[in-house]
Design an enzyme around this catalytic site. Structure first.
Site, PDB file in Angstrom:
ATOM      1  N   ASN A  11       1.868 -22.407  28.818  1.00  0.00           N
ATOM      2  CA  ASN A  11       0.832 -21.470  28.388  1.00  0.00           C
ATOM      3  C   ASN A  11       0.183 -22.040  27.131  1.00  0.00           C
ATOM      4  O   ASN A  11       0.767 -21.990  26.054  1.00  0.00           O
ATOM      5  CB  ASN A  11       1.482 -20.103  28.110  1.00  0.00           C
ATOM      6  CG  ASN A  11       0.498 -19.094  27.557  1.00  0.00           C
ATOM      7  OD1 ASN A  11      -0.713 -19.354  27.517  1.00  0.00           O
ATOM      8  ND2 ASN A  11       1.014 -17.950  27.122  1.00  0.00           N
ATOM      9  N   LYS A  13      -2.282 -21.008  25.534  1.00  0.00           N
ATOM     10  CA  LYS A  13      -2.829 -19.952  24.660  1.00  0.00           C
ATOM     11  C   LYS A  13      -4.239 -20.343  24.194  1.00  0.00           C
ATOM     12  O   LYS A  13      -4.975 -20.996  24.943  1.00  0.00           O
ATOM     13  CB  LYS A  13      -1.869 -19.682  23.500  1.00  0.00           C
ATOM     14  CG  LYS A  13      -0.457 -19.365  24.016  1.00  0.00           C
ATOM     15  CD  LYS A  13       0.464 -18.795  22.981  1.00  0.00           C
ATOM     16  CE  LYS A  13       1.826 -18.516  23.598  1.00  0.00           C
ATOM     17  NZ  LYS A  13       2.779 -17.910  22.693  1.00  0.00           N
ATOM     18  N   HIS A  99       1.272 -10.584  28.955  1.00  0.00           N
ATOM     19  CA  HIS A  99       1.851 -11.438  27.914  1.00  0.00           C
ATOM     20  C   HIS A  99       1.963 -10.641  26.622  1.00  0.00           C
ATOM     21  O   HIS A  99       1.112  -9.796  26.316  1.00  0.00           O
ATOM     22  CB  HIS A  99       0.987 -12.685  27.693  1.00  0.00           C
ATOM     23  CG  HIS A  99       1.682 -13.677  26.814  1.00  0.00           C
ATOM     24  ND1 HIS A  99       1.661 -13.577  25.437  1.00  0.00           N
ATOM     25  CD2 HIS A  99       2.483 -14.729  27.106  1.00  0.00           C
ATOM     26  CE1 HIS A  99       2.402 -14.552  24.934  1.00  0.00           C
ATOM     27  NE2 HIS A  99       2.905 -15.266  25.931  1.00  0.00           N
ATOM     28  N   GLU A 101       1.319 -11.233  23.640  1.00  0.00           N
ATOM     29  CA  GLU A 101       0.159 -11.252  22.734  1.00  0.00           C
ATOM     30  C   GLU A 101      -0.936 -10.328  23.247  1.00  0.00           C
ATOM     31  O   GLU A 101      -1.670  -9.736  22.456  1.00  0.00           O
ATOM     32  CB  GLU A 101      -0.328 -12.700  22.551  1.00  0.00           C
ATOM     33  CG  GLU A 101       0.637 -13.463  21.649  1.00  0.00           C
ATOM     34  CD  GLU A 101       0.944 -14.879  22.092  1.00  0.00           C
ATOM     35  OE1 GLU A 101       0.128 -15.483  22.804  1.00  0.00           O
ATOM     36  OE2 GLU A 101       2.029 -15.378  21.720  1.00  0.00           O
ATOM     37  N   GLU A 171      10.248 -12.635  27.786  1.00  0.00           N
ATOM     38  CA  GLU A 171       9.843 -13.294  26.544  1.00  0.00           C
ATOM     39  C   GLU A 171      10.065 -12.326  25.383  1.00  0.00           C
ATOM     40  O   GLU A 171       9.183 -11.499  25.091  1.00  0.00           O
ATOM     41  CB  GLU A 171       8.365 -13.667  26.604  1.00  0.00           C
ATOM     42  CG  GLU A 171       8.025 -14.639  27.716  1.00  0.00           C
ATOM     43  CD  GLU A 171       6.756 -15.426  27.415  1.00  0.00           C
ATOM     44  OE1 GLU A 171       6.853 -16.649  27.354  1.00  0.00           O
ATOM     45  OE2 GLU A 171       5.694 -14.820  27.213  1.00  0.00           O
ATOM     46  N   GLY A 177       6.923 -18.178  19.308  1.00  0.00           N
ATOM     47  CA  GLY A 177       6.215 -18.885  18.241  1.00  0.00           C
ATOM     48  C   GLY A 177       6.901 -18.797  16.893  1.00  0.00           C
ATOM     49  O   GLY A 177       6.317 -19.135  15.865  1.00  0.00           O
ATOM     50  N   SER A 217      10.099 -19.986  22.155  1.00  0.00           N
ATOM     51  CA  SER A 217      10.604 -21.139  21.408  1.00  0.00           C
ATOM     52  C   SER A 217      11.512 -22.045  22.240  1.00  0.00           C
ATOM     53  O   SER A 217      12.511 -22.562  21.745  1.00  0.00           O
ATOM     54  CB  SER A 217      11.302 -20.677  20.125  1.00  0.00           C
ATOM     55  OG  SER A 217      10.391 -20.011  19.275  1.00  0.00           O
TER      56      SER A 217
HETATM   57  P1  13P Z   1       6.443 -20.346  22.274  1.00  0.00           P
HETATM   58  O1  13P Z   1       7.090 -21.293  23.252  1.00  0.00           O
HETATM   59  O2  13P Z   1       5.406 -20.978  21.391  1.00  0.00           O
HETATM   60  O3  13P Z   1       7.466 -19.545  21.520  1.00  0.00           O
HETATM   61  O4  13P Z   1       5.608 -19.293  23.170  1.00  0.00           O
HETATM   62  C1  13P Z   1       6.234 -18.680  24.253  1.00  0.00           C
HETATM   63  C2  13P Z   1       5.201 -17.963  25.028  1.00  0.00           C
HETATM   64  O5  13P Z   1       4.638 -16.991  24.560  1.00  0.00           O
HETATM   65  C3  13P Z   1       4.853 -18.482  26.357  1.00  0.00           C
HETATM   66  O6  13P Z   1       4.034 -17.604  27.046  1.00  0.00           O
END
Ligand code: 13P
Length: 262
Positions: A11, A13, A99, A101, A171, A177, A217
């Site tokens: 992803n 983002k 997701h 976010e 997640e 992140g 992560s």
């Molecule tokens: P990170 O791997 O940067 O923690 O993000 C995970 C994520 O949100 C994947 O959709």
């Protein structure tokens, strides 16, 4: 990991530009050409979907093209939104729904996630449904009820025929992140409970076939231990999916675990 074919998604983002997205796509395709026992998808930003699609096609890659979001209405006056038909037109095969976010930064409710997920499935595409608790919810001991609520709400009115096109990504919001990863035991525990919930909703066979990814992560250094969990069928990768030198070893870790060689 189990008999299920592992699935690893990158992803991206709101990262990359026209050049770096193309470079990353080429790197991922070339770097993973010999891996056939893992399903891989990449989720570039909308403006780069067509460029990434062209790279995947030119190189006859089996890597799937994914979109990070969609709007559930087919067309009309929805300024700024992108429909599922538009995404299909750009070669998208799989769409992320819910997701964290989108839920926590952009305010998507369980009901919105459900509308989007149903629209993706009605449109004939595959969905990755993301669920996960916040740190406050975890500390308060609400991890399981929160994940169960998100799964139930998102899958409301999703039929037994459609569910085979759904993958769930657990997640935990506090691990995204942040560099904090759920321990393999924590992730396994939550994911086993999600699978049990799916068994209650759709039957044991469906639950056994469903792939449940872990995200938050994931790095080359922890991927293998996470993917060894019996209910962890790969990962949804954010930060580490932006570098081939990190994403490829994560996919290879899933491949090695599936072959029993990790
Ligand atoms: P990170 O791997 O940067 O923690 O993000 C995970 C994520 O949100 C994947 O959709």
């Amino acid at each position: 990991m189990s008999q299920r074919k592992p699935y690893v998604g990158g992803n991206w983002k709101m990262n990359t530009n026209r050049n770096t997205a193309a470079e990353l796509a080429r790197g991922v395709v070339d770097g993973l050409r010999d891996v056939s026992n893992v399903d891989v998808a990449v989720f570039p930003p909308f403006p780069y979907l067509l460029a990434v699609r062209a790279i995947l096609r030119d190189r006859s890659s089996s890597i799937k093209l994914g979109a990070q979001d969609c709007y559930h209405k087919p067309d009309g006056a929805f300024t700024g939104e992108v429909s599922i038909e538009m995404l299909k037109d750009c070669g998208v095969e799989v769409i992320l729904c819910g997701h964290s976010e989108r839920r926590h930064v952009l305010g998507e409710t369980d009901a919105v996630v459900n509308e989007k997920l149903r629209a993706v499935l009605d449109g004939g595409l595959e969905a990755i449904l993301c669920v996960g608790e916040t740190l406050d919810e975890r500390i308060a001991g609400h991890t399981d009820p929160v994940n169960q609520r998100q799964v139930r709400a998102a899958l409301s009115d999703v039929t037994g025929d459609q569910i085979s096109r759904v993958t769930i990504a657990y997640e935990p919001v506090w691990a995204i992140g942040t560099g904090k990863t759920a321990t393999p035991e924590d992730a396994q525990d939550v994911q086993a409970k999600i699978r049990k919930l799916i068994a209650g909703m759709y039957g044991a066979d469906t639950a056994e076939r469903m792939r449940i990814m872990y995200g938050g992560s994931v790095k080359p250094s922890n991927a293998s231990e996470l993917f060894k969990g019996t209910d962890i069928d790969g990962g949804l990768i954010g930060g580490a999916s932006l570098k081939v030198s990190e994403f490829a070893p994560i996919v290879r870790a899933a491949s090695a675990v599936a072959r029993g060689q990790a």
